[in-house]
Design a protein around this motif. Sequence first.
Motif, mmCIF file in Angstrom:
data_model
loop_
_atom_site.group_PDB
_atom_site.id
_atom_site.type_symbol
_atom_site.label_atom_id
_atom_site.label_comp_id
_atom_site.label_asym_id
_atom_site.label_seq_id
_atom_site.Cartn_x
_atom_site.Cartn_y
_atom_site.Cartn_z
ATOM 1 N N TYR A 1 0.834 -1.191 0.000
ATOM 2 C CA TYR A 1 0.000 0.000 0.000
ATOM 3 C C TYR A 1 0.877 1.252 0.000
ATOM 4 O O TYR A 1 1.840 1.362 0.772
ATOM 5 N N ARG A 2 0.530 2.202 -0.862
ATOM 6 C CA ARG A 2 1.333 3.433 -0.974
ATOM 7 C C ARG A 2 1.392 4.191 0.332
ATOM 8 O O ARG A 2 2.437 4.734 0.700
ATOM 9 N N ARG A 3 0.267 4.263 1.058
ATOM 10 C CA ARG A 3 0.265 5.010 2.313
ATOM 11 C C ARG A 3 1.230 4.392 3.315
ATOM 12 O O ARG A 3 1.887 5.115 4.071
ATOM 13 N N VAL A 4 1.321 3.075 3.328
ATOM 14 C CA VAL A 4 2.255 2.414 4.241
ATOM 15 C C VAL A 4 3.696 2.751 3.860
ATOM 16 O O VAL A 4 4.535 3.015 4.731
ATOM 17 N N ARG A 5 3.985 2.766 2.562
ATOM 18 C CA ARG A 5 5.345 3.115 2.138
ATOM 19 C C ARG A 5 5.693 4.555 2.511
ATOM 20 O O ARG A 5 6.824 4.851 2.916
ATOM 21 N N VAL A 6 4.720 5.449 2.391
ATOM 22 C CA VAL A 6 4.948 6.825 2.820
ATOM 23 C C VAL A 6 5.217 6.879 4.319
ATOM 24 O O VAL A 6 6.144 7.554 4.790
ATOM 25 N N ARG A 7 4.422 6.131 5.085
ATOM 26 C CA ARG A 7 4.532 6.137 6.541
ATOM 27 C C ARG A 7 5.847 5.529 7.020
ATOM 28 O O ARG A 7 6.520 6.084 7.888
ATOM 29 N N GLU A 8 6.204 4.374 6.428
ATOM 30 C CA GLU A 8 7.337 3.611 6.924
ATOM 31 C C GLU A 8 8.675 4.018 6.312
ATOM 32 O O GLU A 8 9.721 3.814 6.926
ATOM 33 N N ARG A 9 8.637 4.592 5.108
ATOM 34 C CA ARG A 9 9.893 4.884 4.417
ATOM 35 C C ARG A 9 10.102 6.366 4.124
ATOM 36 O O ARG A 9 11.140 6.938 4.422
ATOM 37 N N VAL A 10 9.071 6.991 3.506
ATOM 38 C CA VAL A 10 9.275 8.350 3.004
ATOM 39 C C VAL A 10 9.379 9.365 4.142
ATOM 40 O O VAL A 10 10.348 10.137 4.210
ATOM 41 N N LEU A 11 8.398 9.387 5.035
ATOM 42 C CA LEU A 11 8.434 10.371 6.124
ATOM 43 C C LEU A 11 9.659 10.218 7.021
ATOM 44 O O LEU A 11 10.299 11.223 7.379
ATOM 45 N N PRO A 12 10.043 8.984 7.401
ATOM 46 C CA PRO A 12 11.268 8.862 8.215
ATOM 47 C C PRO A 12 12.511 9.403 7.517
ATOM 48 O O PRO A 12 13.373 10.019 8.160
ATOM 49 N N VAL A 13 12.610 9.189 6.188
ATOM 50 C CA VAL A 13 13.755 9.731 5.455
ATOM 51 C C VAL A 13 13.724 11.252 5.458
ATOM 52 O O VAL A 13 14.751 11.924 5.673
ATOM 53 N N LEU A 14 12.549 11.834 5.231
ATOM 54 C CA LEU A 14 12.433 13.293 5.247
ATOM 55 C C LEU A 14 12.803 13.859 6.616
ATOM 56 O O LEU A 14 13.497 14.886 6.713
ATOM 57 N N GLU A 15 12.337 13.202 7.665
ATOM 58 C CA GLU A 15 12.676 13.659 9.024
ATOM 59 C C GLU A 15 14.180 13.552 9.258
ATOM 60 O O GLU A 15 14.789 14.446 9.859
ATOM 61 N N ALA A 16 14.790 12.459 8.780
ATOM 62 C CA ALA A 16 16.228 12.264 9.000
ATOM 63 C C ALA A 16 17.070 13.267 8.212
ATOM 64 O O ALA A 16 18.070 13.791 8.710
ATOM 65 N N GLU A 17 16.649 13.563 6.978
ATOM 66 C CA GLU A 17 17.446 14.417 6.113
ATOM 67 C C GLU A 17 17.158 15.908 6.302
ATOM 68 O O GLU A 17 18.052 16.747 6.161
ATOM 69 N N LEU A 18 15.918 16.241 6.630
ATOM 70 C CA LEU A 18 15.529 17.650 6.738
ATOM 71 C C LEU A 18 15.371 18.126 8.172
ATOM 72 O O LEU A 18 15.207 19.312 8.417
ATOM 73 N N GLY A 19 15.371 17.177 9.105
ATOM 74 C CA GLY A 19 15.198 17.544 10.501
ATOM 75 C C GLY A 19 13.793 17.270 10.969
ATOM 76 O O GLY A 19 12.874 17.071 10.157
ATOM 77 N N PRO A 20 13.576 17.261 12.281
ATOM 78 C CA PRO A 20 12.237 16.981 12.812
ATOM 79 C C PRO A 20 11.243 18.086 12.458
ATOM 80 O O PRO A 20 11.623 19.207 12.153
ATOM 81 N N GLY A 21 9.982 17.728 12.495
ATOM 82 C CA GLY A 21 8.936 18.713 12.235
ATOM 83 C C GLY A 21 8.375 18.682 10.840
ATOM 84 O O GLY A 21 7.535 19.523 10.488
ATOM 85 N N VAL A 22 8.798 17.712 10.006
ATOM 86 C CA VAL A 22 8.299 17.642 8.636
ATOM 87 C C VAL A 22 6.796 17.368 8.619
ATOM 88 O O VAL A 22 6.038 17.990 7.868
#
Length: 333
Positions: free
Chosen positions: A200-221
């Motif tokens: 499911y795309r939403r799961v991939r966003v939840r489990e992969r995309v958002l954590p990467v954004l938080e790690a690379e851009l900082g908390p608060g994404v």
Amino acid sequence: MPSLNPAIAEVRRAVRAALTGLPSGGTVLVALSGGADSLALAAATAFEAPKLGMRAASVTVDHGLQAGSDEVALAAARAAAELGLDPLVVRVEVGSAGGPEAAAREARYGALRDAARDAGAAAVLLGHTLDDQAESVLLGLARGAGATSLGGMTPERIDDVSGVRWLRPLLEVRRATTAAACAAAGLEPWLDPHNTDDRYRRVRVRERVLPVLEAELGPGVAEALARTAEQLREDARAFDDMIAETIEDIVEPAEAGIAISVAALAANPPALRHRIIRHVVRSEFHESLTRVQTLEVARLVTDYTGQGPIDLPGCRARRVGRLIEFSAGAGDA
């Protein structure tokens, strides 16, 4: 006297704010899957609704898509009863139109609409959180969606067809907070295996995309995405106000539908012109147009070379002299 757990307090405050203003003596329904978000919502509603003079009940929809789904639904109903809610379990048949996620969602909302109508409910409370909102914005970006879609979920909405009032009290509450509230209250949420299924795309966003954004851009994404959605909803409301002021002067009845003045549409900037077209289809035929469909209709105004009718969801658009006419009866374009 021990202090109230901060997570429980945050969820209760959010629910109290959402319920304030609803009629005293009415019924509110909690859509309860048994997961942490809806379970925390149910517990807070069971606490807050009686203080405001309301009856609280829950509706658990059994989609029948997983082995043991009936037991999961019954467990959610038992948890609701222990919290003081009047529980209801509804079994639905899920079709295949639009894919499994869309079909399940359609069946679920249909069951919730029916339950709200039968109970005469003042509102149905949904457990979507800030994290769900952030995921929705990212999914909208991936689809190339317009500003209305990127505005995400609204805290409150009146269903166009049924008149049901949908409330999302937890859109400013993090998913971690609902989990903490359940733990503090001794509630055991159900862990839906679909929430970790990366098909499911939403799961991939939840489990992969958002954590990467938080790690690379900082908390608060996630919070920033939710703020973006709120700002876009404000813009949409402003456009809606402009449309409301304009629409009566540029539309007129037509056979089996409604018509819009070509000259008036042409006089408006593209953003407002496109919103007027989408507004007419949504309000008259209860359907939403994609951007591609909207642009095709707009070409009847800005680039008309004699092209024929355009089939749209629930209706058909064509140019008739000085008018763009929308009539019922088209196919599923």
